[in-house]
Write an enzyme that holds these catalytic residues in place. Structure first.
Site, PDB file in Angstrom:
ATOM      1  N   LYS A 162       0.845  -1.186   0.000  1.00 18.28           N
ATOM      2  CA  LYS A 162       0.000   0.000   0.000  1.00 18.28           C
ATOM      3  C   LYS A 162       0.889   1.247   0.000  1.00 18.28           C
ATOM      4  O   LYS A 162       1.821   1.359   0.810  1.00 18.28           O
ATOM      5  CB  LYS A 162      -0.908   0.024   1.231  1.00 18.28           C
ATOM      6  CG  LYS A 162      -1.891  -1.133   1.323  1.00 18.28           C
ATOM      7  CD  LYS A 162      -3.086  -0.926   0.417  1.00 18.28           C
ATOM      8  CE  LYS A 162      -4.171  -1.956   0.700  1.00 18.28           C
ATOM      9  NZ  LYS A 162      -5.366  -1.760  -0.144  1.00 18.28           N
ATOM     10  N   ASP A 189      -0.522  -1.043  -4.585  1.00 16.11           N
ATOM     11  CA  ASP A 189      -1.898  -0.563  -4.489  1.00 16.11           C
ATOM     12  C   ASP A 189      -1.881   0.861  -3.951  1.00 16.11           C
ATOM     13  O   ASP A 189      -1.531   1.098  -2.790  1.00 16.11           O
ATOM     14  CB  ASP A 189      -2.723  -1.462  -3.578  1.00 16.11           C
ATOM     15  CG  ASP A 189      -4.209  -1.111  -3.600  1.00 16.11           C
ATOM     16  OD1 ASP A 189      -4.597  -0.183  -4.325  1.00 16.11           O
ATOM     17  OD2 ASP A 189      -4.987  -1.785  -2.896  1.00 16.11           O
ATOM     18  N   GLU A 217      -2.182  -1.003  -8.860  1.00 15.37           N
ATOM     19  CA  GLU A 217      -3.635  -1.025  -8.673  1.00 15.37           C
ATOM     20  C   GLU A 217      -4.173   0.362  -8.331  1.00 15.37           C
ATOM     21  O   GLU A 217      -3.640   1.047  -7.460  1.00 15.37           O
ATOM     22  CB  GLU A 217      -3.978  -2.005  -7.549  1.00 15.37           C
ATOM     23  CG  GLU A 217      -5.460  -2.206  -7.293  1.00 15.37           C
ATOM     24  CD  GLU A 217      -5.726  -3.315  -6.283  1.00 15.37           C
ATOM     25  OE1 GLU A 217      -6.880  -3.469  -5.881  1.00 15.37           O
ATOM     26  OE2 GLU A 217      -4.762  -4.024  -5.904  1.00 15.37           O
ATOM     27  N   ASP A 242      -9.675  -1.151  -9.369  1.00 16.80           N
ATOM     28  CA  ASP A 242     -10.362  -1.724  -8.208  1.00 16.80           C
ATOM     29  C   ASP A 242     -11.580  -0.881  -7.873  1.00 16.80           C
ATOM     30  O   ASP A 242     -12.699  -1.202  -8.253  1.00 16.80           O
ATOM     31  CB  ASP A 242      -9.402  -1.821  -7.022  1.00 16.80           C
ATOM     32  CG  ASP A 242     -10.080  -2.342  -5.752  1.00 16.80           C
ATOM     33  OD1 ASP A 242     -11.235  -2.791  -5.821  1.00 16.80           O
ATOM     34  OD2 ASP A 242      -9.448  -2.310  -4.673  1.00 16.80           O
ATOM     35  N   LYS A 266     -14.422  -7.668  -6.003  1.00 17.34           N
ATOM     36  CA  LYS A 266     -14.717  -7.886  -4.587  1.00 17.34           C
ATOM     37  C   LYS A 266     -16.221  -8.076  -4.424  1.00 17.34           C
ATOM     38  O   LYS A 266     -17.012  -7.282  -4.956  1.00 17.34           O
ATOM     39  CB  LYS A 266     -14.230  -6.707  -3.749  1.00 17.34           C
ATOM     40  CG  LYS A 266     -12.720  -6.533  -3.784  1.00 17.34           C
ATOM     41  CD  LYS A 266     -12.254  -5.298  -3.039  1.00 17.34           C
ATOM     42  CE  LYS A 266     -10.730  -5.166  -3.103  1.00 17.34           C
ATOM     43  NZ  LYS A 266     -10.248  -3.905  -2.519  1.00 17.34           N
TER      44      LYS A 266
END
Length: 355
Positions: A162, A189, A217, A242, A266
């Site tokens: 992250k 991400d 991402e 995402d 998701k």
């Protein structure tokens, strides 16, 4: 089959350590576990994790599940009928996802099949597991490097880092790569942290430094389709969407803009397994790579997502959310074994009740 009742359980579970991204930091999981019972005494289970991403509150999810959604389901004469009604609802996607997964769990139990087998996983009757990456929270380069090395020593060979736009994100990735060596798969991400120009500069820096990243991402804001397309067209690394892609309608926009070559599906975004399957099929038909991800959630939601992922082409999924919890809120079901999620061979998800 007749549905008998539904209960939305309010659950809070401490985390083992803080979970920090570009948009939030959490020290506990706040979630809703949905229990859907039929008239034969079986219980199906689903989960609605609460976060800034799912854009709702615990009280709102409970009200949705036990109110409008139960009203839709109570008179359904089959699971398929209930799923059809559910997908037409305009209630929050995370609430629909929990009910959808509970319905799939019930249907698999009624059929005497594990959920992966019920969803079409072949060959049936064999132990089923999927591999997950491990997420590293936003941190300084030296801390990221140390954490990455720790996870590799624990058996994780795919890490998702992250990042935010503060500090030097390129230095962070260089430090992580130096710590773990060349064999570990690294993913980035950004959780919408960059402007398109910042993202392009950062990703070109990764390429020039030969850091070796599988994909980047969601580098820009979810609704910035032109910006996402600009980044994808300006760099060599694959870009994954995402937060931009929740539904098939969003996928249509992504394809229209040629904005990314990968998507993270998701269940909390799609509203459950039914729409997720349709989204994955359409993405595959368009030549996109699909990874199944999760929110910060417990083994209930993780098990449903892993069952769905087990029917897709094999690669490391993004399902480490349950590894951040101090304890599971349920008994039975899926179990983590290092970087692998082993799904229960029992009918449905194999969950026997709340802990």
């Amino acid at each position: 089959m007749k549905l008998a009742s539904i209960t939305a359980h309010r659950i809070s579970v401490p985390l083992l350590r803080a979970f920090t991204t570009a948009v939030r930091s959490a020290v506990e999981l706040e979630t809703v576990i949905v229990e859907l019972r039929d008239d034969a005494g079986l219980s199906g289970w689903g989960e609605a994790p609460i976060s800034v991403v799912t854009k709702t509150t615990t009280n709102a999810v409970i009200a949705s599940v036990e109110g409008p959604l139960w009203s839709l389901l109570a008179s359904a004469d089959s699971v398929e009928h209930a799923l059809e009604r559910l997908e037409q609802s305009r209630e929050p996607s995370v609430a629909r996802a929990a009910v959808d997964c509970a319905l799939h769990d019930l249907a698999a139990q009624q059929a005497g099949m594990s959920l992966p087998e019920f969803l079409g996983r072949q060959p049936a009757g064999t132990p089923i597991h999927v591999t997950t990456d491990m997420t590293l929270s936003v941190a300084a380069p030296e801390k990221l490097a140390a954490t990455a090395l720790q996870h590799v020593s624990e058996g994780f060979d795919c890490l998702k880092v992250k990042l935010n736009a503060a500090g030097d994100p390129l230095a962070a990735m260089v430090a992580v790569r130096a710590a773990v060596g060349k064999e570990t798969i690294l993913r980035v991400d950004a959780n919408q942290a960059f402007t398109p120009e910042q993202a392009i500069t950062f990703i070109r820096g990764l390429e020039k430094a030969n850091v070796g990243v599988e994909f980047v991402e969601q580098p820009v804001a979810a609704a910035d389709w032109a910006g996402l397309a600009k980044v994808s067209g300006a760099v060599g690394l694959p870009i994954m969407a995402d937060e931009s892609v929740w539904t098939c309608a969003d996928l249509d926009l992504l394809l229209e803009h040629n904005a990314a070559s990968m998507i993270n599906i998701k269940l909390a975004k799609t509203g459950g397994i039914r729409h997720a399957k349709r989204l994955a099929d359409r993405a595959a038909d368009a030549g996109l790579v699909v990874v199944v991800g999760c929110m910060l959630e417990s083994s209930v939601g993780i098990a449903a997502a892993a069952a769905f992922a087990s029917t897709l082409p094999v690669m490391a999924q993004d399902l480490d959310g349950g590894l951040w919890l101090a304890a599971s809120p349920v008994s039975g079901g899926a179990q983590y074994r290092g970087s692998e999620i082993w799904l229960s061979p029992a009918p449905g998800l194999g969950i026997t009740g709340l802990s």
